[in-house]
Write a protein that holds these residues in place. Structure first.
Motif, PDB file in Angstrom:
ATOM      1  N   GLU A 125     -12.660  -1.807  -1.267  1.00 26.46           N
ATOM      2  CA  GLU A 125     -11.514  -1.314  -2.381  1.00 26.46           C
ATOM      3  C   GLU A 125     -11.992   0.262  -2.754  1.00 26.46           C
ATOM      4  O   GLU A 125     -10.965   0.882  -2.841  1.00 26.46           O
ATOM      5  N   TYR A 136      -4.339  -0.441   5.738  1.00 27.70           N
ATOM      6  CA  TYR A 136      -4.378  -1.228   4.657  1.00 27.70           C
ATOM      7  C   TYR A 136      -3.093  -0.814   3.538  1.00 27.70           C
ATOM      8  O   TYR A 136      -2.669  -1.715   2.710  1.00 27.70           O
ATOM      9  N   SER A 191       0.153  -2.739   2.914  1.00 29.06           N
ATOM     10  CA  SER A 191       0.265  -4.040   2.411  1.00 29.06           C
ATOM     11  C   SER A 191       1.264  -4.176   1.224  1.00 29.06           C
ATOM     12  O   SER A 191       1.712  -5.023   0.758  1.00 29.06           O
ATOM     13  N   SER A 198      -1.084  -1.852  -2.955  1.00 33.49           N
ATOM     14  CA  SER A 198      -1.699  -2.244  -1.660  1.00 33.49           C
ATOM     15  C   SER A 198      -3.046  -2.979  -2.223  1.00 33.49           C
ATOM     16  O   SER A 198      -3.579  -3.926  -1.630  1.00 33.49           O
ATOM     17  N   ILE A 212      -4.498  -6.735  -1.316  1.00 32.42           N
ATOM     18  CA  ILE A 212      -5.508  -7.021  -0.581  1.00 32.42           C
ATOM     19  C   ILE A 212      -6.710  -7.737  -1.559  1.00 32.42           C
ATOM     20  O   ILE A 212      -7.325  -9.004  -1.054  1.00 32.42           O
ATOM     21  N   ARG A 213      -6.828  -7.506  -2.808  1.00 35.98           N
ATOM     22  CA  ARG A 213      -7.397  -8.277  -3.767  1.00 35.98           C
ATOM     23  C   ARG A 213      -7.220  -9.864  -3.778  1.00 35.98           C
ATOM     24  O   ARG A 213      -7.850 -10.724  -3.854  1.00 35.98           O
ATOM     25  N   ARG A 270      -5.207 -11.515  -1.537  1.00 30.21           N
ATOM     26  CA  ARG A 270      -5.370 -12.324  -0.557  1.00 30.21           C
ATOM     27  C   ARG A 270      -6.783 -12.605  -0.265  1.00 30.21           C
ATOM     28  O   ARG A 270      -7.120 -13.744   0.497  1.00 30.21           O
ATOM     29  N   MET A 271      -7.924 -11.813  -0.638  1.00 24.54           N
ATOM     30  CA  MET A 271      -9.206 -11.997  -0.462  1.00 24.54           C
ATOM     31  C   MET A 271      -9.417 -13.311  -1.439  1.00 24.54           C
ATOM     32  O   MET A 271     -10.471 -14.014  -0.881  1.00 24.54           O
TER      33      MET A 271
END
Length: 231
Positions: free
Chosen positions: A85, A172, A175, A220, A224-225, A227-228
């Motif tokens: 990140e 990335y 997203s 984005s 991503i955060r 999603r993880m």
């Protein structure tokens, strides 16, 4: 085992493909997410899949290593690289500053021919993005619009650095388009940049460009955060 789809890239050539075609196929697969971070890239498997010897495969992987998409790990061979990140945020801030600079230079010296080319790229984005079936195609049209602006700056080394960062970040940053309504917001941002170009307002184009990039990067990172965090 590598996905078989990557061997069908490269302009439809499956055999006798050169290192440039291998690098193009792998780059596309990495940027689009077909090959995720930490995916091993066995040279023997790639050579067999592309129908070549190890030499062009190694050359292609070295090119992708220079672009920050592949790394050679001790005792593990080549692997697709990933970003943390913090990496994404730092690269995005650098990219935003460089593109802000390019936009300011571009509008300050923009000719009628330059503006006509930018208008064409903007129209192509509006029409093409509405018909695009995936984020990859929409991303290409988006990049073409921004690059049409920066081309007027006549700063080739600056544009090379921007392109390098775009290649590293693209998988990335796209997203942010997963958020409902984000595409419509992006369209509004592009329209504002286009209007400022028509007014030859260099400072406004620069400001809007930097804001556009940083906002997309921030969203984005949140995607991503999330999603993880999802099991």
């Amino acid at each position: 085992m590598l996905p078989s789809s990557i061997f069908d890239a490269g302009n439809g050539q499956k055999r006798g493909i050169a290192s440039v075609m291998i690098s193009t196929a792998l780059r596309t697969a990495i940027v689009s997410g077909v090959l995720p971070a930490d995916q091993p890239l066995p040279q023997s498997e790639l050579a067999a899949g592309f129908g070549t010897s190890i030499i062009p495969v190694r050359e292609a992987l070295k090119q992708l290593e220079a672009e920050g998409l592949v790394a050679f790990m001790p005792n593990r061979g080549a692997m697709v690289t990933g970003m943390t990140e913090d990496d994404i945020i730092e690269y995005s801030e650098i990219r935003a500053s460089l593109e802000e600079m390019a936009a300011r230079h571009a509008v300050s010296r923009m000719s009628r021919v330059d503006l006509a080319r930018i208008e064409d790229a903007y129209d192509a984005f509006v029409q093409g993005a509405a018909q695009a079936t995936g984020r990859h195609r929409s991303g290409e049209l988006n990049r073409a619009f921004h690059n049409a602006i920066y081309a007027a700056a006549q700063r080739p080394r600056l544009l090379e650095m921007i392109d390098d960062l775009h290649i590293r970040l693209n998988r990335y940053i796209r997203s942010h388009l997963e958020i409902a309504g984000r595409k419509e917001a992006t369209d509004i941002e592009h329209a504002a940049i286009m209007q400022a170009c028509r007014r030859h307002d260099a400072e406004e184009v620069a400001r809007l460009t930097k804001q556009h990039i940083l906002e997309a990067a921030d969203i984005s990172v949140k995607v991503i955060r999330a999603r993880m965090a999802t099991p």
